[in-house]
Scaffold this motif. Structure first.
Motif, PDB file in Angstrom:
ATOM      1  N   ALA A 270     -74.893-122.993 -64.431  1.00 37.99           N
ATOM      2  CA  ALA A 270     -75.631-121.841 -65.317  1.00 37.99           C
ATOM      3  C   ALA A 270     -75.049-120.619 -66.299  1.00 37.99           C
ATOM      4  N   LEU A 271     -75.977-120.158 -66.913  1.00 36.19           N
ATOM      5  CA  LEU A 271     -75.138-119.378 -68.432  1.00 36.19           C
ATOM      6  C   LEU A 271     -75.963-118.614 -67.927  1.00 36.19           C
ATOM      7  N   ASP A 272     -75.010-117.033 -67.180  1.00 32.34           N
ATOM      8  CA  ASP A 272     -76.066-115.854 -67.202  1.00 32.34           C
ATOM      9  C   ASP A 272     -75.609-115.038 -68.418  1.00 32.34           C
ATOM     10  N   GLN A 273     -77.015-115.049 -69.103  1.00 30.37           N
ATOM     11  CA  GLN A 273     -75.975-113.678 -70.456  1.00 30.37           C
ATOM     12  C   GLN A 273     -76.872-112.633 -70.296  1.00 30.37           C
ATOM     13  N   SER A 274     -77.049-112.101 -68.886  1.00 33.35           N
ATOM     14  CA  SER A 274     -78.143-110.930 -69.157  1.00 33.35           C
ATOM     15  C   SER A 274     -77.359-109.345 -69.062  1.00 33.35           C
ATOM     16  N   SER A 275     -75.871-109.706 -68.543  1.00 37.88           N
ATOM     17  CA  SER A 275     -75.292-108.453 -69.251  1.00 37.88           C
ATOM     18  C   SER A 275     -73.574-109.176 -69.367  1.00 37.88           C
ATOM     19  N   GLY A 276     -73.458-109.268 -70.837  1.00 29.46           N
ATOM     20  CA  GLY A 276     -72.370-110.320 -71.237  1.00 29.46           C
ATOM     21  C   GLY A 276     -72.753-111.486 -70.937  1.00 29.46           C
ATOM     22  N   THR A 277     -71.251-113.090 -70.274  1.00 28.34           N
ATOM     23  CA  THR A 277     -71.365-113.979 -70.807  1.00 28.34           C
ATOM     24  C   THR A 277     -70.727-114.333 -69.458  1.00 28.34           C
ATOM     25  N   ARG A 278     -71.382-115.027 -68.170  1.00 27.70           N
ATOM     26  CA  ARG A 278     -71.018-114.948 -66.993  1.00 27.70           C
ATOM     27  C   ARG A 278     -71.830-117.030 -66.671  1.00 27.70           C
ATOM     28  N   LEU A 279     -70.256-117.615 -66.200  1.00 29.16           N
ATOM     29  CA  LEU A 279     -71.273-119.000 -65.793  1.00 29.16           C
ATOM     30  C   LEU A 279     -71.138-118.599 -64.057  1.00 29.16           C
ATOM     31  N   ILE A 280     -72.021-119.398 -63.744  1.00 31.99           N
ATOM     32  CA  ILE A 280     -72.344-119.361 -61.764  1.00 31.99           C
ATOM     33  C   ILE A 280     -72.594-120.471 -61.865  1.00 31.99           C
ATOM     34  N   MET A 281     -72.771-120.745 -60.216  1.00 26.48           N
ATOM     35  CA  MET A 281     -72.673-122.315 -59.840  1.00 26.48           C
ATOM     36  C   MET A 281     -73.505-121.968 -58.700  1.00 26.48           C
ATOM     37  N   TRP A 282     -74.207-123.256 -58.225  1.00 31.52           N
ATOM     38  CA  TRP A 282     -75.376-123.758 -57.424  1.00 31.52           C
ATOM     39  C   TRP A 282     -74.640-124.396 -56.750  1.00 31.52           C
TER      40      TRP A 282
END
Length: 359
Positions: A270-282
């Motif tokens: 998933a792409l976390d765009q709350s502060s910059g752009t960060r890729l996270i993984m489940w």
């Protein structure tokens, strides 16, 4: 078959046969050879002759390339330009000179619509539903044949919809939830079977009309319906094909699914765009979301959409600014992921959705 007058009143028949695709070769051998030409050159193949054009545009061509694993995946993006008009682009991610190209000929009726859904199935891209300031939700569906480069009408949705989810499961399109002109069916979904060019309507009380994102993982469809104003929790449901019903999804998984998501080799990113752009993984084993890395702000222009081709994830932002991350080799330098970028357009088009189609 052509009929000719022999001059004595009798008519003789001459059998007309199609010329071979390649002189001196049986047609099945010619297909075997031509089908190995990279997709980027298919437009040139179609300009050689009518036979070649008909071959490249045929179902036989598509089936042969798919059967022998010769098909190549391109990325299609649905956007909205600065004049608030819908537009489409395509990207060959395998080209050494990767760049987005405009798809021409969109149906004029759809250009000003909001809430249009976008999906790819087989050799076609579909634009579904939508609404306007003076227009209620529509059930209209248009499709773009990637082999012939032609737009045409497809069978209309069973229910008029806008701002709804679209996914493909078991070679069928699912149009889920959304806002429609029929208030009696807000908890419904439609399924499209391309073999019959028809839709079938279904209903389930667990479907919420307001949908923010959707994915297919482990043979199931997950939809994220947004945060509840009462509980501040993200509501999400999952479709179970075996029972044909929607159930509440894993709360822990949904907790980190706050942005565009994609599945690569069974793993959810998933792409976390709350502060910059960060890729996270489940991580299914530990049941937690872990960071993969942060994307450089020099190359990403949020808000972004995300799509996967093989093990590569493409993050597409405003103006079609595009960053490619190879998940198998996603190293980090100072917390920032190593990636490659594709030049963006000169425009500031907003990206609505990205889908993949293989030919």
């Amino acid at each position: 078959m052509e009929h000719l007058d022999s001059g004595s009143g009798s008519v003789c028949q001459i059998e007309l046969t199609e010329p071979p695709i390649i002189c001196g070769l049986p047609d099945h051998i010619a297909l075997f050879c031509l089908a190995r030409v990279p997709r980027m050159y298919h437009t040139l193949l179609k300009s050689v002759s009518r036979r070649w054009r008909d071959l490249v545009c045929s179902e036989e061509w598509h089936f042969h390339r798919r059967k022998h694993k010769l098909d190549e995946t391109w990325i299609y993006a649905l956007c909205r330009d600065k004049c608030d008009r819908v537009c489409c682009y395509v990207l060959d991610p395998n080209s050494s000179r990767r760049c987005w190209k405009t798809i021409q000929g969109l149906p004029p009726r759809i250009l000003k619509r909001k809430g249009v859904s976008f999906e790819a199935l087989g050799k076609k891209v579909y634009l579904l539903g939508g609404c306007g300031w003076s227009e209620d939700a529509t059930n209209e569906v248009y499709c773009y044949d990637a082999l012939t480069n032609i737009w045409s009408d497809a069978a209309p949705l069973s229910t008029a919809r806008c701002y709804f989810a679209c996914e493909v499961l078991d070679e069928k399109i699912y149009a889920i939830g959304g806002l429609g002109s029929n208030s009696s069916s807000p908890h419904s979904w439609d399924t499209y079977d391309p073999s019959t060019n028809s839709w079938k309507s279904h209903a389930d009380p667990n479907i919420f009309p307001e949908i923010e994102d959707s994915i297919v993982m482990d043979g199931k469809i997950y939809i994220r319906c947004g945060t509840s104003a009462v509980t501040s929790r993200v509501h999400s449901v999952v479709y179970e094909p075996s029972s044909g019903t929607w159930q509440h999804a894993d709360a822990d998984m949904v907790s980190g699914w706050q942005g565009p998501a994609v599945v690569v080799d069974g793993t959810l990113y998933a792409l976390d765009q709350s502060s910059g752009t960060r890729l996270i993984m489940w991580q299914k084993e530990t049941r937690e979301w872990v960071p993969v890395g942060r994307l450089s702000p020099l190359f990403t222009r949020p808000p972004c959409q995300i799509v996967a081709v093989g093990k590569r994830i493409f993050v597409v932002g405003k103006g079609l600014s595009t960053v490619m991350i190879d998940i198998g080799n996603a190293g980090n330098m100072g917390g920032v992921m190593v990636s490659s970028s594709i030049p963006n357009l000169t425009s500031d088009d907003d990206v609505i959705s990205c889908k993949c189609l293989a030919i």
